[in-house]
Write a protein that holds these residues in place. Structure first.
Motif, PDB file in Angstrom:
ATOM      1  N   ALA A 112      27.056  45.563  27.029  1.00 20.59           N
ATOM      2  CA  ALA A 112      27.893  44.567  26.359  1.00 20.59           C
ATOM      3  C   ALA A 112      29.040  45.220  25.594  1.00 20.59           C
ATOM      4  N   ASP A 115      33.024  47.175  26.919  1.00 19.98           N
ATOM      5  CA  ASP A 115      34.353  46.639  26.612  1.00 19.98           C
ATOM      6  C   ASP A 115      34.668  47.037  25.173  1.00 19.98           C
ATOM      7  N   THR A 118      35.053  44.612  22.239  1.00 24.52           N
ATOM      8  CA  THR A 118      33.896  43.877  21.723  1.00 24.52           C
ATOM      9  C   THR A 118      33.440  44.489  20.405  1.00 24.52           C
ATOM     10  N   ALA A 121      27.944  41.414  19.641  1.00 30.06           N
ATOM     11  CA  ALA A 121      27.398  40.761  20.828  1.00 30.06           C
ATOM     12  C   ALA A 121      26.123  40.023  20.467  1.00 30.06           C
ATOM     13  N   HIS A 153      36.357  28.812  22.563  1.00 34.31           N
ATOM     14  CA  HIS A 153      36.310  30.274  22.566  1.00 34.31           C
ATOM     15  C   HIS A 153      36.975  30.895  21.330  1.00 34.31           C
ATOM     16  N   LYS A 201      36.218  40.440  18.087  1.00 33.45           N
ATOM     17  CA  LYS A 201      35.640  39.721  19.218  1.00 33.45           C
ATOM     18  C   LYS A 201      34.118  39.756  19.212  1.00 33.45           C
ATOM     19  N   GLN A 203      31.087  38.914  21.673  1.00 30.86           N
ATOM     20  CA  GLN A 203      30.810  38.757  23.103  1.00 30.86           C
ATOM     21  C   GLN A 203      29.457  38.072  23.301  1.00 30.86           C
ATOM     22  N   TRP A 205      26.504  37.763  25.783  1.00 28.22           N
ATOM     23  CA  TRP A 205      26.018  38.560  26.897  1.00 28.22           C
ATOM     24  C   TRP A 205      24.681  37.980  27.363  1.00 28.22           C
TER      25      TRP A 205
END
Length: 279
Positions: A112, A115, A118, A121, A153, A201, A203, A205
């Motif tokens: 995860a 990236d 990120t 997560a 989002h 951010k 994320q 997952w």
């Protein structure tokens, strides 16, 4: 684990968790990719939580199980903060004492965070003491995907029983997180909103799966309502008024009675003695 892969710490706040802490640690130990460290932060437990962790350290000497004690104040948030502050990994995982992570949890956390944008997560959960567990996992995943879509989002919420933060992200928001001394908010939603304030951010997952207990359903309707309305109180504390963020409250309210009935049936069925022929 190669030198290029991030080290994942697992932080577990615990208060009077003697009934679940052993299964939590066993799942954390038996990982396809070992955790850098597994930290249990005991918050002045009055039961055998700490002694069980000590016993686990002796049973699994090759595993990095660490017992810390946070005895300055009672509460999840100071205990969580103490654990995250003392963790030494690059990624700071955070689960509950009743969490039972899947065997590839650490590996999926690493994926995860491949990236580099990120900062945090989170993933779905499966309720291991409910019937139709795999169906429940799919439903939980769909619910979280829907909440992300409804929030357009802009926000995605960390789930305290199954989440991880990049160390740099924790250091960015650490001093801003709410103390919530009156214990009115969702601490994981608070973390999410502070991350959003910095455009960090989060994320989602789906492969990062953790099991957890549905023991919250044992609450009375009144107590459960107070738990769910923590969402609203958290939003108000952050002056967030987006109607889309009401979705979790609606979902949690709507599933209470059906889920409570399913749990009751499951409890009865699993507690029935096995009947043998001729008896």
């Amino acid at each position: 684990m190669t030198d290029t892969e991030p080290r994942v710490s697992i932080v577990i706040p615990a208060y009077n968790e003697e009934s679940v802490i052993r299964q939590c640690l066993i799942a954390a130990v038996y990982q396809s990719v070992p955790a850098h460290e597994i930290i249990v932060v005991d918050n002045m437990s009055k039961d055998r939580t700490a002694s069980i962790v000590t016993q686990m350290q002796q049973e699994y000497p090759e595993s990095p199980i660490i017992l810390l004690r946070q005895d300055r104040e009672q509460g999840l948030i100071p205990t969580r903060n103490f654990g995250l502050d003392n963790a030494t990994g690059d990624i700071l995982g955070r689960i509950d004492a009743d969490s039972v992570v899947e065997p590839d949890w650490v590996e999926q956390v690493q994926k995860a965070f491949e990236d580099l944008s990120t900062s945090a997560a989170t993933g779905p959960v499966v309720y291991y003491d409910m019937p139709m567990r795999r169906f429940g996992l799919k439903a939980d995943d769909k619910m979280r995907q829907l909440m992300l879509k409804l929030a357009k989002h802009q926000y995605h919420f960390l789930f305290g029983s199954n989440m991880a933060l990049r160390r740099s992200a924790w250091e960015t928001i650490r001093s801003e997180t709410c103390r919530d001394e009156r214990d009115e908010m969702h601490e994981d939603i608070d973390l999410s909103l502070h991350l959003a304030d910095h455009d960090l951010k989060v994320q989602y997952w789906p492969q990062m799966v953790s099991g957890m207990s549905a023991r919250r359903l044992e609450d009375s309707p009144r107590d459960y309502r107070y738990y769910v309305t923590r969402f609203d109180r958290t939003y108000k504390a952050h002056n967030v008024k987006k109607m889309a963020l009401k979705a979790p409250m609606v979902v949690f309210f709507s599933v209470y009675f059906p889920a409570k009935l399913l749990r009751a049936i499951h409890t009865v069925n699993t507690s029935q003695p096995v009947r043998r022929g001729g008896q």
